[in-house]
Design a protein around this motif. Structure first.
Motif, short mmCIF file in Angstrom:
data_model
loop_
_atom_site.label_atom_id
_atom_site.label_comp_id
_atom_site.label_asym_id
_atom_site.label_seq_id
_atom_site.Cartn_x
_atom_site.Cartn_y
_atom_site.Cartn_z
N ASP A 257 0.84 -1.18 0.00
CA ASP A 257 0.00 0.00 0.00
C ASP A 257 0.89 1.25 0.00
O ASP A 257 2.11 1.15 0.06
CB ASP A 257 -0.97 0.00 1.20
CG ASP A 257 -0.22 -0.11 2.52
OD1 ASP A 257 0.87 0.51 2.64
OD2 ASP A 257 -0.72 -0.80 3.43
N LEU A 258 0.25 2.40 -0.06
CA LEU A 258 1.01 3.64 -0.22
C LEU A 258 1.92 3.92 0.98
O LEU A 258 3.04 4.40 0.81
CB LEU A 258 0.06 4.82 -0.45
CG LEU A 258 -0.47 4.94 -1.88
CD1 LEU A 258 -1.60 5.96 -1.94
CD2 LEU A 258 0.64 5.32 -2.84
N SER A 259 1.43 3.61 2.18
CA SER A 259 2.28 3.92 3.33
C SER A 259 3.50 3.01 3.34
O SER A 259 4.61 3.45 3.69
CB SER A 259 1.47 3.80 4.63
OG SER A 259 1.07 2.47 4.82
N SER B 99 5.96 4.43 0.84
CA SER B 99 6.70 5.58 1.35
C SER B 99 7.74 5.17 2.39
O SER B 99 8.83 5.72 2.46
CB SER B 99 5.74 6.58 1.98
OG SER B 99 4.92 7.12 0.96
N GLU C 91 -0.59 14.47 -8.33
CA GLU C 91 -0.97 14.02 -6.98
C GLU C 91 0.16 13.18 -6.43
O GLU C 91 0.65 12.25 -7.09
CB GLU C 91 -2.22 13.13 -7.05
CG GLU C 91 -3.47 13.84 -7.48
CD GLU C 91 -4.63 12.84 -7.57
OE1 GLU C 91 -5.78 13.32 -7.64
OE2 GLU C 91 -4.40 11.61 -7.58
N SER D 58 1.87 11.11 -2.90
CA SER D 58 1.65 10.54 -1.58
C SER D 58 3.01 10.24 -0.98
O SER D 58 3.86 9.62 -1.63
CB SER D 58 0.82 9.25 -1.70
OG SER D 58 0.81 8.58 -0.46
N GLY E 7 2.16 12.50 4.09
CA GLY E 7 0.80 12.59 3.58
C GLY E 7 0.74 12.94 2.11
O GLY E 7 1.74 12.94 1.41
N ALA E 8 -0.49 13.26 1.69
CA ALA E 8 -0.73 13.55 0.28
C ALA E 8 -0.57 15.05 0.03
O ALA E 8 -0.79 15.87 0.92
CB ALA E 8 -2.13 13.10 -0.12
N ARG E 9 -0.15 15.40 -1.21
CA ARG E 9 -0.12 16.81 -1.59
C ARG E 9 -0.25 16.90 -3.10
O ARG E 9 -0.14 15.90 -3.82
CB ARG E 9 1.16 17.50 -1.10
CG ARG E 9 2.42 16.97 -1.74
CD ARG E 9 3.65 17.80 -1.29
NE ARG E 9 4.86 17.27 -1.90
CZ ARG E 9 5.77 18.00 -2.57
NH1 ARG E 9 5.58 19.30 -2.71
NH2 ARG E 9 6.85 17.43 -3.09
N GLU F 153 8.23 9.95 -1.73
CA GLU F 153 6.97 10.34 -2.39
C GLU F 153 6.74 9.54 -3.67
O GLU F 153 7.66 9.36 -4.48
CB GLU F 153 6.97 11.84 -2.72
CG GLU F 153 6.44 12.68 -1.56
CD GLU F 153 6.22 14.13 -1.94
OE1 GLU F 153 5.37 14.77 -1.30
OE2 GLU F 153 6.91 14.65 -2.85
N THR G 224 0.80 9.49 -7.54
CA THR G 224 -0.40 8.64 -7.56
C THR G 224 -1.32 8.97 -8.71
O THR G 224 -2.15 8.15 -9.11
CB THR G 224 -1.17 8.77 -6.24
OG1 THR G 224 -1.47 10.16 -6.02
CG2 THR G 224 -0.35 8.23 -5.07
#
Lengths: 341, 754
Positions: free
Chosen positions: A11-13, A16, A185, A187, A191-193, A218, A221
């Motif tokens: 997953d994204l976390s 990262s 976008e 991640s 967090g996201a920005r 980062e 996404t």
């Protein structure tokens, strides 16, 4: 290729966390994200990139591969393949320049593998970067010098270069995204920005080894491309010696919002000629409020290439770039476009 | 006296090895299974001139799986450099610490796996003692000298060309250039060496099985009888595998040191520097003519780049001076020594660059005369070789022009440059002459046939993609009146009878003529036995009049007996013959030399009474975008006339592939050199442009029938190289017609026309 640890991000976390040392596109970053692999694996085989850890983010594809057209614009998932987006009917209809930039890039095999996120981060084709037997390359070895400036620079950039690096950004899609006010976008660990696409790639400014403004860890996404009248009347023109499977000698992404014969708004991106995905607000400004004809198109292209710097082998680029943009503008003007959204 | 060749040849025949090739069953050199191989990786120099001051190997040796690293220090004395096809010197590799060129082999890593060898090679650190190199023409430090001529290869000269040029009513005088090009066969350069006691077996794609064997044996100080070379299929050669290059002996030494097989698959980029290439040329051409177009003066000079030690050059003026009737001829060739690897043969080595200048110049002259370019060639067509005064054995040049022109629709051409267009695209039509000398070499072959009509033919000939297996099968089966499907052909192994190098487009003529000779021996023995046997229906007939046809031995009156009966009379088992052929014009000892690995050819310009060439004509349409100047080539029509066509199916592929490569040479291909460092920069198939499918136009190939009983008994002219010749000029001429801009430097790209 050197030995490395291969890990998959569920997953994204996790991406990262595992990718905490990806850096800002430095060649010597110890960790690299892997999606389609079409640029990463190539450069690892050439011993240019030597990551000790490769983090495969393709498991995220189920969530990050979508293509969605809304009234606000187009959303493209970062792990959508080039071929999927190139063939998508909504993209072809509402954002033809995006579809064309993808279908004119690479080959079928590569488009089937390559992700959009990886595509916009494709590294330069500068031969001195891609072969570590060359000592001097500021992008690969910070402070070592630039061999291309006095060497073979036939397909090197003329816009956005400095005395440290004249590497050309080789991509096509990025040129359209720059022209069309897209945002990226992201991640990451904090967090996201969102980031303007034109801020994704750093200017040369003396530190060519830093390629992007991504923060360590980062992941891209997706991309948002706003709606606008110019996206429909748009095209991507790619000029090259070979009919297919070649990087651009010069390319132009053009989007026009026309009020009869008059240009209400224009979006202009240039490829094959610039250090990074290049938008030309100077050329756009020349056209706004004017009829689009041979003379105004030429005036716009003169503005676009006013700052061009050449180095011998690429002396032809400003002229070819100007001609490419004139052709693209006049072709875009004559496109049959339905005004309905 | 040979049979009617039309009866033997000319039937389109699928490749007998086609299924094996497309299913992967065909074994190319690196596919040959060997037990427990170690894997080699080349370390190559990153400078073009200087010495290896030292190699730091600790990091490389620490890579798990590394077994050995060969360097000048530990193996340099174990091999001599390979002898060159031109007899002269060349650059060295591990024999000394000297660096002659970019990408020279300076060490070889051997490891348990391909990957470990690669990683370790990347970890080798080299201390160079660098000197400033000279890259190419105009670089400081190059040395220019006239090329060496011999009694057999003098620069063509006749009359007083300078005076005739000065007096000419119409003239052109121009300079042309052609770029560095690399063969890039899809099969990479590989070598696998296996020792069995004192016996060495080398698996390596080669165009000269016996040549490679003899040369490596000499390098290693071995008896050639102890060396066997195997190359059953070759994935493209184009001249790049004709001579022996440095890597082979070192891999043999690596295998010897380890006591186990060693396999090397060099990379694509290494292929640019460890093998040969087509060197860049500069040329000066001046033509003088009378108002009616007749040539009065011909001046052609060339400059060619080569390495420091080698005098290699291609001297294509020897061909161009023979193309058209002209009473005054002056030619010269110079070599330019630079810090580069030694060039070598590449498809039509002399003709591809030099005919570019001549055929561009002829187009320029036609324009200056306001004359159709085909008519200019017609006015100057000749049945006599203008250099030697000997007749051409046959020359169907104008028939090729006329048939191709008709097919192309040339009569619809508006001769005014820039006058034809389709929307935003300018249209140009151009044409040019194609030619290639007809060469043939000595050869030996072994042929065995059973009573059931199963034929096996063995010779150390070379299947480099041209269809060589099928040429041999067709010749044997049809000459014996048997079936191609019942014929087994074995090639590419130095344990088989020797054949000259597969170069100079000699293969079909060389192999077909020797195999025919073997078949003729079978026929003779069967015929003599049959006519002497009272039990035979052919008893008493003239043995010379009997033929093998349709599975029978047949007399002139129609009496016949089955092949099986005829053969069984001679032997209860298998009839085997060994044939050797020294073509007419061979020097004494040509066949004996084959067994020493020497390659002797009777050349088209070296015959006693005739000059032998094949001819053709290319027509091409180009389209140039009026603004951005990209050049596209939607269609080509090329006609060739080349004597007996053994297999029209594979011949079509040869002609078409040649024409396509000619397009590529005109519009795409160039190896780029960093001038300061004398290093190649686009040594990969992404940056070294070749056409992709979208660039492949509609290529129509016409074959103009031609009989020539003087070139060789079967009337075969080589066709492997002629297809590429002249196409570069046809494209340049078409670009001029489209745009009015004459481009004399290849390749022609969008930027050339801005």
């Amino acid at each position: 290729m050197r030995p490395f640890t291969y890990e998959r991000a569920g997953d994204l976390s996790e991406a990262s966390r595992l990718g905490a040392n990806t850096g800002q596109g430095q060649t010597d970053a110890p960790v690299q994200f892997l999606a389609g692999g079409t640029t990463l694996v190539d450069l690892m085989k050439l011993d240019v990139l030597r990551p000790t850890r490769v983090v495969d983010i393709s498991p995220l594809g189920a969530d990050l591969a979508g293509v969605a057209l809304t009234s606000r614009g187009l959303h493209l998932g970062a792990l959508a393949t080039m071929s999927k987006v190139a063939e998508h009917p909504d993209v072809r209809r509402a954002y033809p320049a995006i579809a064309e930039s993808l279908s004119l890039a690479a080959s079928d095999q590569l488009r089937n593998m390559a992700s959009l996120g990886g595509n916009v981060l494709q590294r330069t084709r500068c031969p001195y970067y891609r072969d570590p037997s060359w000592e001097a390359c500021n992008k690969r070895r910070p402070g070592s010098g630039c061999t291309a400036i006095q060497g073979y620079n036939h397909n090197h950039a003329v816009l956005g270069v400095d005395e440290n690096c004249i590497a050309q950004y080789p991509g096509d899609l990025g040129v359209v995204l720059a022209a069309f006010d897209a945002e990226v976008e992201l991640s990451g660990p904090s967090g996201a920005r969102l980031l303007a696409f034109t801020s994704l790639h750093r200017p040369a400014d003396g530190e060519p080894h830093l390629e992007t403004n991504l923060r360590p860890g980062e992941v891209i996404t997706g991309f948002n491309v706003p709606a606008g009248a110019w996206t429909r009347r748009s095209l991507y023109l790619k000029v090259r010696d070979r009919s297919s499977y070649e990087f651009a000698l010069a390319s132009a992404a053009v989007g026009l919002d026309m009020d009869g014969e008059t240009v209400r708004q224009a979006r202009i991106g240039l490829g094959g000629v610039a250090y990074r995905p290049w938008r030309s607000p100077e050329a756009e400004a020349v056209l706004v409020g004017k009829p689009l004809d041979e003379a105004t198109a030429k005036a716009a292209t003169d503005a676009a290439f006013a700052g061009a710097v050449t180095h011998g082998g690429n002396d032809f680029k400003p002229e070819l770039g100007r001609r490419t943009l004139v052709r693209a503008l006049l072709q875009a003007q004559s496109l049959p476009v339905s005004e309905a959204s | 006296m040979p049979r009617d060749t039309a009866e033997l040849f000319g039937k389109p025949t699928p490749r007998i090895d086609g299924v094996a090739k497309v299913t992967g069953a065909a074994r190319y050199a690196s596919d040959e299974p060997v037990a427990n191989p170690a894997f080699a990786w080349l370390v190559t120099s990153a400078i073009a001139r200087g010495r290896v001051g030292g190699l730091r190997l600790d990091s490389a040796k620490a890579v798990p799986g590394v077994i050995d690293i060969l360097t000048h220090d530990n193996v340099g004395a174990l091999a001599q450099p390979p002898a060159q096809m031109d007899g002269g010197p060349t650059t060295t590799t591990l024999e000394t610490d000297q660096i002659w060129h970019d990408g020279q082999i300076i060490a070889i890593v051997v490891a348990e796996s391909f990957e470990a060898a690669r990683e370790a090679a990347n970890r080798v650190e080299v201390d160079y003692v660098a000197e400033p190199p000279s890259a190419t023409f105009d670089s400081p430090g190059v040395q220019v000298e006239p090329h060496k001529t011999t009694e057999d290869s003098k620069d063509p000269a006749k009359g007083d060309a300078a005076a005739a040029l000065a007096a000419a009513e119409v003239k052109i005088d121009a300079r042309y250039s052609t770029p560095t090009q690399h063969h890039n066969p899809i099969e990479l350069f590989t070598t696998t060496c296996v020792w069995d006691g004192p016996h060495l077996t080398i698996y390596e794609g080669s165009q000269a099985m016996w040549g490679l064997k003899a040369n490596v044996a000499k390098q290693l100080g071995m008896d050639p009888a102890m060396v066997r070379t195997i190359s059953r299929f070759v994935g493209g050669a184009f001249g790049s595998r004709g001579g022996t290059t440095s890597r082979t002996a070192w891999i043999a030494i690596a295998a010897k040191r380890l006591g186990r097989p060693v396999k090397l698959v060099a990379t694509r980029d290494q292929g640019f520097t460890i093998a040969t290439y087509r060197a860049e040329t500069r040329q000066h051409l001046a033509l003088g003519a009378s108002r009616d177009g007749k040539l009065t003066a011909f001046v052609h000079e060339g400059w060619e780049v080569t390495s420091r030690p080698s005098g290699y050059n291609v001297a294509g003026v020897d061909t161009t001076a023979r193309m058209y009737a002209c009473p005054n001829i002056a030619t010269a060739v110079h070599v330019v020594h630079a810090d580069r690897n030694t060039p070598g043969f590449m498809r039509a080595p002399p003709e591809t660059p030099y005919m570019f200048a001549l055929e561009s110049g002829m187009d320029e002259l036609a324009h200056a005369l306001n004359m159709d370019p085909i008519e200019l060639r017609r006015v100057n067509d000749t049945k006599i070789d203008p250099v030697s005064g000997k007749p051409f054995s046959s020359r169907s040049l104008m028939a090729c022009f006329d048939q191709a022109a008709a097919k192309f629709g040339w009569s619809g051409r508006n001769p005014k440059p820039g006058s034809m267009r389709d929307g935003d695209w300018l249209i140009g039509w151009g044409c040019a002459t194609a030619t290639y000398p007809t060469n043939i070499g000595p050869a030996a072959a072994r042929l065995a046939v059973t009573p059931e009509g199963k034929v096996t033919v063995q010779l150390a000939a070379h299947e480099i993609g041209t269809g060589a297996y099928t040429v041999v099968a067709i010749t044997a089966a049809r000459s014996l009146g048997l079936k191609v499907d019942d014929t087994t052909v074995m090639l590419g192994d130095s344990s088989l009878p020797p054949v000259t190098v597969a170069g100079g487009s000699n293969n079909a003529a060389t192999t077909a003529n020797v195999v025919y000779k073997a078949c003729e021996e079978v026929r003779r023995r069967l015929a003599e036995a049959a006519t002497a046997d009272p039990a035979s229906p052919l008893h008493g007939a003239d043995a010379a009049s009997l033929q093998l046809k349709g599975g029978t031995l047949m007399g002139p009156t129609g009496a016949s007996e089955p092949f099986k009966a005829a053969l069984s009379r001679v032997t209860g088992g298998v009839l085997e013959v060994h044939a050797e052929n020294a073509p007419q014009g061979s020097k004494p000892g040509a066949v004996a030399g084959l067994y020493e690995g020497k390659s002797a050819m009777v050349r088209g310009t070296g015959r006693e009474n005739v000059t032998t060439f094949a001819f053709g004509a290319h027509f091409v349409e180009v389209r140039v975008h009026e603004r951005t100047r990209e050049i596209r080539t939607p269609r080509v029509v090329s006609a060739f006339s080349a004597g007996t066509i053994v297999n029209p199916m594979t011949a079509h592929s040869q002609f078409m592939g040649g024409a396509l490569w000619g397009l590529s040479a005109a519009l795409f291909e160039a190896t780029e050199i960093d001038r300061k460092t004398a290093r190649y920069v686009n040594h990969n198939l992404a940056d070294y442009l070749i056409p992709v499918n979208a660039d492949v136009p509609d290529i129509q190939v016409l074959v103009v029938p031609e009989e020539d009983d003087q070139v060789n008994p079967l009337g075969i002219k080589g066709i492997g190289e002629i297809g590429i010749v002249g196409m570069n000029a046809a494209v340049a001429n078409a670009v001029f017609h489209a745009t009015g801009t004459r481009i004399r430097d290849l390749p022609i790209r969008a930027e050339s026309l801005l």
